[in-house]
Design a protein around this motif. Structure first.
Motif, PDB file in Angstrom:
ATOM      1  N   GLY A  44      39.042  31.997  39.135  1.00  0.00           N
ATOM      2  CA  GLY A  44      40.285  31.545  38.411  1.00  0.00           C
ATOM      3  C   GLY A  44      41.112  32.586  38.108  1.00  0.00           C
ATOM      4  N   GLY A  45      40.422  34.007  37.682  1.00  0.00           N
ATOM      5  CA  GLY A  45      41.305  35.139  37.650  1.00  0.00           C
ATOM      6  C   GLY A  45      41.860  35.530  39.021  1.00  0.00           C
ATOM      7  N   ASP A  46      41.039  35.377  40.037  1.00  0.00           N
ATOM      8  CA  ASP A  46      41.598  35.747  41.434  1.00  0.00           C
ATOM      9  C   ASP A  46      42.762  34.682  41.973  1.00  0.00           C
ATOM     10  OD1 ASP A  46      40.016  37.925  41.352  1.00  0.00           O
ATOM     11  OD2 ASP A  46      38.311  37.123  42.795  1.00  0.00           O
ATOM     12  N   TRP A  47      42.466  33.511  41.174  1.00  0.00           N
ATOM     13  CA  TRP A  47      43.380  32.544  41.958  1.00  0.00           C
ATOM     14  C   TRP A  47      44.946  33.017  41.209  1.00  0.00           C
ATOM     15  CZ3 TRP A  47      45.584  28.181  38.966  1.00  0.00           C
ATOM     16  CH2 TRP A  47      46.311  27.399  39.328  1.00  0.00           C
ATOM     17  N   VAL A  48      44.915  33.115  40.012  1.00  0.00           N
ATOM     18  CA  VAL A  48      46.337  33.347  39.275  1.00  0.00           C
ATOM     19  C   VAL A  48      46.764  34.810  39.817  1.00  0.00           C
ATOM     20  CG1 VAL A  48      47.307  34.096  37.072  1.00  0.00           C
ATOM     21  CG2 VAL A  48      45.548  32.310  37.171  1.00  0.00           C
ATOM     22  N   THR A  49      46.102  35.846  39.880  1.00  0.00           N
ATOM     23  CA  THR A  49      46.572  37.237  40.283  1.00  0.00           C
ATOM     24  C   THR A  49      46.591  37.337  41.807  1.00  0.00           C
ATOM     25  OG1 THR A  49      44.336  37.890  40.439  1.00  0.00           O
ATOM     26  CG2 THR A  49      45.601  38.153  38.660  1.00  0.00           C
ATOM     27  N   MET A  50      45.863  36.520  42.721  1.00  0.00           N
ATOM     28  CA  MET A  50      46.008  36.812  44.190  1.00  0.00           C
ATOM     29  C   MET A  50      46.681  35.524  44.821  1.00  0.00           C
ATOM     30  SD  MET A  50      42.307  38.715  45.006  1.00  0.00           S
ATOM     31  CE  MET A  50      41.793  40.212  44.159  1.00  0.00           C
ATOM     32  N   SER A  51      46.125  34.330  44.782  1.00  0.00           N
ATOM     33  CA  SER A  51      46.441  33.288  45.517  1.00  0.00           C
ATOM     34  C   SER A  51      47.967  32.872  44.892  1.00  0.00           C
ATOM     35  CB  SER A  51      45.601  32.053  44.941  1.00  0.00           C
ATOM     36  OG  SER A  51      44.382  32.284  45.517  1.00  0.00           O
ATOM     37  N   LEU A  52      48.299  33.097  43.583  1.00  0.00           N
ATOM     38  CA  LEU A  52      49.818  32.654  43.217  1.00  0.00           C
ATOM     39  C   LEU A  52      50.480  33.885  43.235  1.00  0.00           C
ATOM     40  CD1 LEU A  52      49.023  30.413  40.107  1.00  0.00           C
ATOM     41  CD2 LEU A  52      49.281  29.788  42.409  1.00  0.00           C
ATOM     42  N   ASN A  53      49.974  34.967  43.679  1.00  0.00           N
ATOM     43  CA  ASN A  53      50.849  36.210  43.800  1.00  0.00           C
ATOM     44  C   ASN A  53      51.322  36.822  42.407  1.00  0.00           C
ATOM     45  OD1 ASN A  53      50.240  36.732  46.691  1.00  0.00           O
ATOM     46  ND2 ASN A  53      51.360  35.078  47.049  1.00  0.00           N
ATOM     47  N   GLY A  55      50.065  38.766  40.364  1.00  0.00           N
ATOM     48  CA  GLY A  55      49.610  40.367  40.316  1.00  0.00           C
ATOM     49  C   GLY A  55      48.849  40.643  38.916  1.00  0.00           C
ATOM     50  N   TYR A  56      48.016  41.727  38.877  1.00  0.00           N
ATOM     51  CA  TYR A  56      47.199  41.994  37.855  1.00  0.00           C
ATOM     52  C   TYR A  56      47.671  42.190  36.529  1.00  0.00           C
ATOM     53  CZ  TYR A  56      44.257  42.772  42.107  1.00  0.00           C
ATOM     54  OH  TYR A  56      43.327  42.446  43.130  1.00  0.00           O
ATOM     55  N   ALA A 103      42.401  48.041  36.188  1.00  0.00           N
ATOM     56  CA  ALA A 103      42.047  49.427  36.183  1.00  0.00           C
ATOM     57  C   ALA A 103      41.463  50.076  37.608  1.00  0.00           C
ATOM     58  CB  ALA A 103      41.019  49.371  35.210  1.00  0.00           C
ATOM     59  N   ASP A 104      40.742  48.946  38.379  1.00  0.00           N
ATOM     60  CA  ASP A 104      40.343  49.551  39.490  1.00  0.00           C
ATOM     61  C   ASP A 104      41.428  49.901  40.617  1.00  0.00           C
ATOM     62  OD1 ASP A 104      37.884  49.257  38.538  1.00  0.00           O
ATOM     63  OD2 ASP A 104      37.285  47.540  39.382  1.00  0.00           O
ATOM     64  N   ARG A 105      42.315  48.919  40.555  1.00  0.00           N
ATOM     65  CA  ARG A 105      43.049  48.925  41.883  1.00  0.00           C
ATOM     66  C   ARG A 105      44.576  49.419  41.550  1.00  0.00           C
ATOM     67  NH1 ARG A 105      40.759  42.880  43.546  1.00  0.00           N
ATOM     68  NH2 ARG A 105      38.693  43.639  43.699  1.00  0.00           N
ATOM     69  N   SER A 106      45.184  48.707  40.368  1.00  0.00           N
ATOM     70  CA  SER A 106      46.738  49.049  39.937  1.00  0.00           C
ATOM     71  C   SER A 106      46.688  50.231  39.570  1.00  0.00           C
ATOM     72  CB  SER A 106      47.189  47.892  39.102  1.00  0.00           C
ATOM     73  OG  SER A 106      47.230  46.677  39.718  1.00  0.00           O
ATOM     74  N   VAL A 107      45.776  50.722  38.573  1.00  0.00           N
ATOM     75  CA  VAL A 107      45.677  52.033  37.916  1.00  0.00           C
ATOM     76  C   VAL A 107      45.396  53.250  38.946  1.00  0.00           C
ATOM     77  CG1 VAL A 107      44.909  53.539  36.145  1.00  0.00           C
ATOM     78  CG2 VAL A 107      45.442  51.090  35.689  1.00  0.00           C
TER      79      VAL A 107
END
Length: 269
Positions: A44-53, A55-56, A103-107
Motif C-alpha cells: 500500500g505504501g509503495d502504491w501511493v508513493t511509486m505507482s501514483l507517483n 513521492g515519499y 530516509a533511505d532514498r530521499s535523504v
C-alpha cells in the motif's frame, strides 16, 4: 517491597488489574494478522508513493495524518475494537514504509544509515516510555498516555522493520543483496528463534514481544516487495493496487474469523 507495605503501589496494581485494555491478547492469530498487515503496509505504501507517483514526502504526510487520526480514535475509544485496532496497525505499517524509504532514498542515508537512525528512535521511545511508566509491557496499555507511547513505539518498530528488510534484500544503497526470498527466510528464522525462547526459556516476555514485533515487519516487507517488485529485481511484478486489495480482504477475513479478545491488564515479565 511487598505491596501490602506500599499502599500507593498496591493501589496502582489494583487499578491496572481492573482497567480495560484496548489491545488484543497475543495469540498465534495475532501474529498471522500482523504479518498480513505489514505486507499490506509495504504494497500500500509503495502504491501511493511509486505507482501514483506522489513521492515519499507527500506519501509520508498523507499516512502521518491517517496515523494520527487512527491513534486519536483508538485513544478515545472506550473499549477494544478489533477493526479499529488493526486499521491503526495498518496505518503504522504504511507510514513506516514511507518514512523508511524517505530516509533511505530521499535523504540519502542508505539502508545502513536508515536502520541506525530508526533503531535509535525506537530505543529512545522505549526508554522514554519505561522511564515514565516503569514498564513497556503490552499489558499496560490501559490509559491514554500509555497508548500514545505504545503507538509511537509501534510506528518506530514498523519503520525499523522496513529498513531492515530493505537492507538485507536490496543490492543498492549499501544493501546486502540477499534478495527478497532469502531475506524472508532470514527473518522467518529469527522469528523461529524468538518462538523457541518463548516456549523453552524464561526470557522476558515483554522483550520477546518487541523482538517478534520488529521481526514480523521486515518479513512482511520482504513478502510485499516479492509480490510487487519487477522480475529483474527478484519480485513477481504484481500490481501493487491489486495485491493491496487482496491483502485488505485477507486481513478483514482474519479479523472476522480469528477470535479477538482484549489483553488481560497487568505487568508482564
Amino acid at each position: 517491597m511487598n505491596n501490602t507495605l506500599d499502599p500507593t503501589r498496591s493501589d496502582r496494581s489494583s487499578a491496572l488489574r481492573t482497567a480495560v485494555s484496548k489491545v488484543p491478547e497475543i495469540t498465534l492469530g495475532f501474529w498471522i494478522i500482523k504479518i498480513a498487515a505489514t505486507t499490506l503496509g509495504e504494497t500500500g505504501g509503495d502504491w501511493v508513493t511509486m505507482s501514483l507517483n506522489l513521492g515519499y514526502v507527500i506519501g509520508t504526510l498523507i499516512f502521518a495524518v491517517v496515523f494520527i487520526a487512527l491513534v486519536a480514535a483508538q485513544v478515545r475509544a472506550g473499549r477494544f475494537h478489533p477493526y479499529l485496532y488493526w486499521a491503526t496497525i495498518v496505518g503504522t505499517t504504511t507510514l513506516g514504509t514511507t518514512i523508511a524509504d524517505f530516509a533511505d532514498r530521499s535523504v540519502g542515508l542508505g539502508y545502513p544509515g536508515g536502520v541506525a537512525l530508526v533503531a535509535t528512535l525506537l530505543l529512545v521511545s522505549l526508554g522514554t516510555w519505561y522511564k515514565a511508566e516503569g514498564t513497556v509491557s503490552f499489558r499496560s496499555i490501559v490509559k491514554p498516555r500509555v497508548e500514545w507511547f505504545y503507538w509511537c513505539t509501534i510506528l518506530f518498530s514498523q519503520t525499523l522493520g522496513t529498513a531492515l528488510g530493505d537492507w538485507l534484500a536490496g543490492s543498492d544503497r549499501g544493501g546486502m543483496g540477499l534478495g527478497y526470498e532469502t531475506g524472508a527466510l532470514v527473518f522467518a528464522a529469527g522469528l523461529a528463534i524468538v518462538a523457541a525462547l518463548y516456549f523453552w526459556t524464561k526470557v522476558s516476555r515483554t522483550a520477546l514481544f518487541w523482538a517478534a514485533f520488529i521481526l514480523t515487519r521486515p518479513l512482511g516487507a520482504t513478502l510485499g516487495d516479492f509480490l510487487d517488485k519487477p522480475l529483474a529485481q527478484g519480485g513477481l511484478n504484481l500490481s501493487r493496487l491489486y495485491a493491496s486489495i487482496a491483502l485488505v480482504a485477507f486481513v478483514l477475513v482474519c479479523v472476522r474469523l480469528i477470535p479477538q479478545r482484549p489483553a488481560a491488564p497487568g505487568a508482564a515479565a
